[in-house]
Design a protein around this motif. Sequence first.
Motif, PDB file in Angstrom:
ATOM      1  N   ILE B  30       0.862  -1.182   0.000  1.00 15.27           N
ATOM      2  CA  ILE B  30       0.000   0.000   0.000  1.00 15.27           C
ATOM      3  C   ILE B  30       0.897   1.230   0.000  1.00 15.27           C
ATOM      4  N   LYS B  31       0.696   2.061  -0.984  1.00 12.24           N
ATOM      5  CA  LYS B  31       1.425   3.338  -1.020  1.00 12.24           C
ATOM      6  C   LYS B  31       0.465   4.396  -0.508  1.00 12.24           C
ATOM      7  N   ILE B  47       4.887   3.523   3.063  1.00 10.32           N
ATOM      8  CA  ILE B  47       4.592   2.329   2.273  1.00 10.32           C
ATOM      9  C   ILE B  47       4.457   1.168   3.252  1.00 10.32           C
ATOM     10  N   ILE B  48       3.401   0.390   3.065  1.00 11.22           N
ATOM     11  CA  ILE B  48       3.204  -0.777   3.932  1.00 11.22           C
ATOM     12  C   ILE B  48       3.325  -2.020   3.058  1.00 11.22           C
ATOM     13  N   ILE B  49       4.164  -2.940   3.494  1.00  8.45           N
ATOM     14  CA  ILE B  49       4.272  -4.213   2.771  1.00  8.45           C
ATOM     15  C   ILE B  49       3.617  -5.302   3.598  1.00  8.45           C
ATOM     16  N   ASP B  72      -2.768   1.725  -4.725  1.00 10.76           N
ATOM     17  CA  ASP B  72      -2.329   3.116  -4.742  1.00 10.76           C
ATOM     18  C   ASP B  72      -3.271   3.947  -3.861  1.00 10.76           C
ATOM     19  N   ALA B  73      -2.742   4.367  -2.722  1.00 13.19           N
ATOM     20  CA  ALA B  73      -3.527   5.199  -1.802  1.00 13.19           C
ATOM     21  C   ALA B  73      -2.725   6.461  -1.507  1.00 13.19           C
ATOM     22  N   SER B  74      -2.103   6.971  -2.559  1.00 16.21           N
ATOM     23  CA  SER B  74      -1.132   8.049  -2.350  1.00 16.21           C
ATOM     24  C   SER B  74      -1.770   9.364  -1.894  1.00 16.21           C
ATOM     25  N   ASP B  75      -3.115   9.449  -1.929  1.00 22.18           N
ATOM     26  CA  ASP B  75      -3.749  10.635  -1.329  1.00 22.18           C
ATOM     27  C   ASP B  75      -4.577  10.244  -0.105  1.00 22.18           C
ATOM     28  N   LYS B  76      -4.267   9.099   0.477  1.00 18.03           N
ATOM     29  CA  LYS B  76      -5.094   8.583   1.577  1.00 18.03           C
ATOM     30  C   LYS B  76      -4.277   8.393   2.860  1.00 18.03           C
ATOM     31  N   THR B  77      -5.043   8.248   3.945  1.00 22.31           N
ATOM     32  CA  THR B  77      -4.429   7.971   5.239  1.00 22.31           C
ATOM     33  C   THR B  77      -4.720   6.524   5.618  1.00 22.31           C
TER      34      THR B  77
END
Lengths: 415, 375
Positions: B30-31, B47-49, B72-77
Amino acid sequence: MRKNLQISMAKTTYMVLVMLVTLCTASPLFADESVTAIKGGDLYTITSGIIKNGTVLIEDGKILRIGQNIEIPKNAKVIDARRKVVMPGLVAATAEVGVGGGSKIADSLDPFQHDVSLALASGITTAYVSRGGPSGSNPIGGTNAVIKPTYGDLDNMLVKESVAQNAAFRSWMGKTSFRQNLRKAQAYLQKLDEYTRKKDQKKLQELKKPSGVDTYIRLLKKELPARLRATTAAQILDIVELIDEFGIRVIIEDAIEAWIVAEQIAKHDIRLIITPRNKRRPNKYISAPSGSTLENAAILKKAGVKFAIVPTSPYFQTWGVAGRDLMALPMEAAFAVRGGLDEQTALEAITITAAEIIGVADRVGSLQVGKDADIIILDGHPFHHKTFVEWTLINGKILYDKSKSPYFSHITHND
Amino acid sequence: MSNIHKYILLNILLWMLSIPAAAAEDITVIKADRVDTVTSGVIENGIIIIKDGRITAIASDIEIPDSANIIDASDKTIFPGLVNPISRVGLSSAPSGGAASNPHYRVADELYPHQDVYKRVLQTGFTTLGLVPGRGGAGIAGQGAVIRPVGNKPEEMIITESGLLMINFQANDKTKKVIKGALDSAKNKTSSTDPKVQPLINALQGRIPTYITCSGPGEILHLLKLLEPYKKMKVVLIAGSEQYRVADKLAKKKIPVILPPKLDFEPFTRNRINVPKMLTDAKVKIAFSPRGDGIESHEDFLRAVTDLVKSGLDKEIAKKAITINPAQMLAVDYRLGSLEVGKDANLLVLSGDPLDVGTKIHMVMIEGKIVHKAP
């Protein structure tokens, strides 16, 4: 610049030092507060008159000294009671406060109940509470206790458990059962006494205690009074007969027609709990006197009867009709004065006599050296309608301060 | 090593065995914009692996494996999944009655998977539930279970089968007698074959937490007195809002509390009080649970916690009170309740900070699997 800074620092240090010293000497925070002094008030001791401009010293929750010209220890916490009345906390001989559900009162006390804080605001520091009672044909039942409204403090709340036996003596079934049980207990006690005197070990061993007579034995031995309700003169006379037969101690609640049979009540040493404002219509079918009278208390006093005064409702309420519940206990006593009772006896009826009747007069009910420091400080005579409790102390601790409490702090009298 | 540690170790061992070895390429990445770990701060551009359902790495600068599924959660928390420490969601109504001792009763035996309500609870962000026997009726109610609201069989839902002992306390002689009698029957024992005794031993030894409900500060004083001889018990308290009056006593005994997220009135006044703030100011550990088992109170949960933060509750404490603290109270914090390497990948993908008004839940993941995705 640098010099100035040094000077100001030195000044600050000095100031801090001065402040510390002042704090240590003047602030009650650092004072030895083992002794509390209530200073300069009129002490209504109840048992030994009024001491004008007197002082009460309190230590370890008990009254240490009382009188005029008492030296106050240097570090004592002082309560200024000038122009105030200082008296023992009021004793409610019947109340409904501080107890949850359940059949054992000690196991369900609730020191955080709202009513507990209302009791403190009303100047009541000791209360008789009961749970359950006689039911059906069983003339005894339930339990009772004397408590103090020590808000937030469970450990000091219970004063005494089982100070009387809740009983009923009204229905014919109940009356018969009461008598039968007392007779059973009496017969057992007589045999026990006889065999013991003769040292007849064999018969003593054979002697079996009948079931269910333990309480009746305690009544017969006068270890415990029976507490029951009797409103009419006829009901009271029924109880008089019971005492004639068995010699038990009795407390009668709600004795509206007691004035009619005051002499018999006095002769049989029955203690009463009365409500001067309770009214009862005379019975038009009998020619003898009946019904209520405002003079009930005055007549009883003349006959030498001991009584406690309680209001019509045993609750502490923020609703209903003002003045009819325990939030105005002195008002009820004042109505007895209106009916001809002397003020001293009326005061006793909500302090020491009430304490005696509920079995705790050794600890509370008067300002006496050695008694619990349960004290109220009032802004006027207890029977004046404008008077409010300003402070309530239980075991020497201030548990209510009118000025800091939301209940009455906004009420002031300017004249 | 204390008993609770032994117990946790055993649980960890069982947990390791329970997960079948997955294919090596089963890796999710998760980015994110922000990763709020709750226990070790926020990682920007984190980044979570995730491998085999567990978090294997969290950082802002890690190399992403080639074969990974990338979210892709690059605008998320990213925030840990919410933990509800006390719930009866999906259970039939609890029996009630007079004071009784039923320590052998187990919620785990009454689970019904496939209920719509579990799906809806997932949508509100709860990934772990502590299911308890009923609050009705006094005495010893039985054993609670820790579950995940997913799975086709009861076994698949269960995280801890006999996760806690539940006691409903009341300040009266009968209830005290029942509770004391039961606890004393298990005192000084280390094990028993009696199903009515073993759970009590586990609770007394502190191997499982003990939930105790009661109604007010007066009852709490009675309860503390009753609990005095049982020093090893890990007590979690569920009491009414007036418990703030004995906050200092709870702090001193280190008893944590579970409470609903709501503002109260000071009794008999119209003064608003923030009881969770009062408790945490007095150093009492708290965990929040929705006000009821209905879906509305779950949907309203984060908004209600946000209100408390707006009126003074520390935001970091509030975040812990909906994740790691309830996990601790349920004794499952070794595997969930925060985003840490080695823990279950139970997480929420959010549009912003969980305690900001208007934040939306986009995705809910339990042990690496996406269990809810907003349309």
